[in-house]
Design a protein around this motif. Structure first.
Motif, short mmCIF file in Angstrom:
data_model
loop_
_atom_site.label_atom_id
_atom_site.label_comp_id
_atom_site.label_asym_id
_atom_site.label_seq_id
_atom_site.Cartn_x
_atom_site.Cartn_y
_atom_site.Cartn_z
N GLY A 78 0.87 -1.23 0.08
CA GLY A 78 -0.15 0.20 0.05
C GLY A 78 0.90 1.30 -0.15
N HIS A 79 0.28 2.36 0.34
CA HIS A 79 1.07 3.54 0.15
C HIS A 79 0.52 4.55 1.33
N MET A 80 1.44 4.89 2.14
CA MET A 80 0.89 5.85 3.09
C MET A 80 0.90 7.40 2.64
N LEU A 89 -8.54 7.16 3.24
CA LEU A 89 -8.48 5.76 3.28
C LEU A 89 -7.43 5.46 1.85
N ASP A 90 -7.33 6.28 1.06
CA ASP A 90 -6.51 5.90 -0.04
C ASP A 90 -5.13 5.46 0.18
N GLY A 91 -4.68 4.41 0.04
CA GLY A 91 -3.51 4.19 0.22
C GLY A 91 -3.25 3.43 1.65
N ASP A 124 5.76 7.42 -2.56
CA ASP A 124 5.35 8.37 -3.47
C ASP A 124 4.51 7.58 -4.69
N GLU A 125 3.44 6.87 -4.23
CA GLU A 125 2.60 6.37 -5.15
C GLU A 125 1.66 7.58 -6.08
N GLU A 126 1.35 8.53 -5.21
CA GLU A 126 0.48 9.59 -5.99
C GLU A 126 1.47 10.38 -6.66
N GLY A 127 2.75 10.86 -6.71
CA GLY A 127 3.19 11.66 -7.50
C GLY A 127 2.91 13.21 -7.34
N LEU A 190 -4.91 -4.27 -1.18
CA LEU A 190 -6.26 -3.69 -0.81
C LEU A 190 -6.40 -2.16 -1.29
N HIS A 191 -7.56 -1.98 -1.71
CA HIS A 191 -7.59 -0.42 -2.06
C HIS A 191 -9.11 -0.06 -2.13
N ILE A 192 -9.46 1.04 -1.51
CA ILE A 192 -10.85 1.74 -1.92
C ILE A 192 -10.89 1.60 -3.37
ZN LIG Z 1 -4.26 4.79 -3.57
#
Ligand SMILES: [Zn+2]
Length: 415
Positions: A78-80, A89-91, A124-127, A190-192
């Motif tokens: 996942g990503h914090m 919730l995202d990540g 840095d998943e989101e960029g 897992l992800h929303i």
């Molecule tokens: Zn995400």
């Protein structure tokens, strides 16, 4: 129901995280900023009570490893990090569900599970700061474009390599993180959902088939500018007439394709004045499908239609590719296990593709068998402070994801 698992604790920890890293505008955990570093410190504290080895890899990804009987490892990811003013919730749901599952496995197997379990918080998943998503996972998969990444700057002109140096990461060596995948036997995320599909079906959980491939093009029709008063209708070379016909056509193309989607996102005309027939009409087309053959067919159909409309209108047409990425289908056996875990948890399941990309797409591209599980998003909205999921659905997803973890562990042992 496994009594060693406490999904309510995951919900409580998500709220605790929201309280310390969010404000009235939403989550503020942008990668490589102090808020993100604080989040990592908090995560470490959560893991300290477990007999896990913790380290940060060459790309700044954080790993917590619970050694098992076998070196073969099952990765939970996942990503914090969040976008600015992001959802709660995202990540981080993925990571905190992973923490709870590590606790359950540790308790159930007295610290020695059959296979090694590794939790990863991708960097840095989101960029959000440098405009390029999936940094940590694409460094790890080897797909990161080093030349492009080297030149990335944030809005203050700080370059990505300099920001990485601040957190002790040497940009030139980020791909060394690839060695983390050496014993990886499976990857689960897992992800929303971040969309309305499960909401509209009134289902809490879904098994994800893979991430869409994307074809993005600019299509330009070339006609002739002419006076709007003196040019008879049958003498016009109207570039807009041809371009406009593409709009209903792409809806038909998408419908024929099954699960594909097509979007004409922009249209510009020249000379673009009220008294002239349109000389040039440029539209952009974004096409997405999970199946590469179907995606290629959607593209071919759009091209053929544009040529037909150009002929009919006595204009010409040219195409320019803007961007492209291949579909990343997930592992069929893991999709089946995910399906099973969801059915056992809440009776009903739906299989769906993912429109957005996720770190899982990078891990799958690196050849690790991968699957994702989605939990319903209220409002079908994400990257926004109103992002939300019902608490009982959050608890259900931790339970179902835990079942999937156990099933995957046995699947790895059978292999
Ligand atoms: Zn995400």
């Amino acid at each position: 129901m496994n009594s060693l698992l406490n999904p309510r604790r995951t919900v409580a920890e998500l709220k605790e995280l929201r309280a310390i890293t969010g404000d009235q505008n939403g989550a503020q955990r942008i990668a490589f900023t102090p808020g993100w570093t604080k989040t990592r410190t908090w995560l470490r504290q959560k893991l300290e009570t477990l007999p896990v080895e913790m380290h940060t890899d060459a790309a700044g990804n954080f790993w917590a490893t619970l050694r098992g009987e076998s070196e073969k490892s099952l990765l939970l990811g996942g990503h914090m990090d969040s976008v600015p003013n992001g959802g709660w919730l995202d990540g981080c749901l993925n990571v905190l569900a992973g923490v709870e599952i590590l606790r359950r496995i540790n308790a159930q197997y007295n610290g020695k599970s059959p296979v090694t379990i590794r939790l990863v918080d991708w960097a840095d998943e989101e960029g959000a700061r440098f405009g390029k998503s999936l940094f940590g996972s694409s460094a790890c998969s080897g797909n990161l474009d080093m030349n492009e990444a080297r030149g990335l700057k944030d809005k203050d002109g700080i370059k990505l390599p300099a920001a990485l140096r601040e957190i002790g990461v040497d940009f030139e060596r980020v791909k060394d993180s690839g060695k983390e995948l050496e014993n990886a036997a499976a990857y689960l995320e897992l992800h929303i959902e971040q969309g309305p599909v499960l909401l509209d079906l009134d289902l809490p959980l879904g098994a994800v088939l893979g991430t869409f491939g994307v074809e993005r093009h600019a299509i330009t029709f070339h006609g002739q500018a002419a006076h709007s008063g003196s040019t008879p209708m049958n003498r016009r070379k109207d570039a807009f007439l041809a371009g406009a016909k593409m709009s209903p056509e792409v809806y038909r193309i998408a419908e024929r394709s099954g699960n594909g989607v097509c979007t004409i996102g922009s249209c510009t005309t020249k000379p673009g004045i009220v008294t002239s027939v349109v000389e040039e009409c440029r539209i952009t087309l974004d096409q997405r499908h999970l199946d590469s053959t179907a995606l290629a067919k959607m593209l071919a159909e759009a091209r053929a239609a544009s040529e037909q409309f150009a002929r009919e209108g006595n204009v010409s047409v040219s195409w320019e590719r803007l961007w492209q990425i291949a579909p990343r289908p997930f592992n069929a056996e893991l999709i089946a296990l995910c399906d099973e875990a969801i059915r056992e948890t809440c009776g009903k399941v739906h299989r769906l593709p993912s429109g957005p990309l996720h770190d899982a797409a990078e891990v799958a591209a690196a050849g690790v068998p991968t699957v994702m599980m989605f939990v319903q998003s209220l409002h079908g909205i994400s990257h926004n402070k109103i992002e939300d999921t019902k608490e009982d659905h959050l608890e259900l997803c931790v339970r179902a994801f835990d079942k999937l973890t156990e099933k995957t562990m046995r699947w790895i042992m059978r292999a």
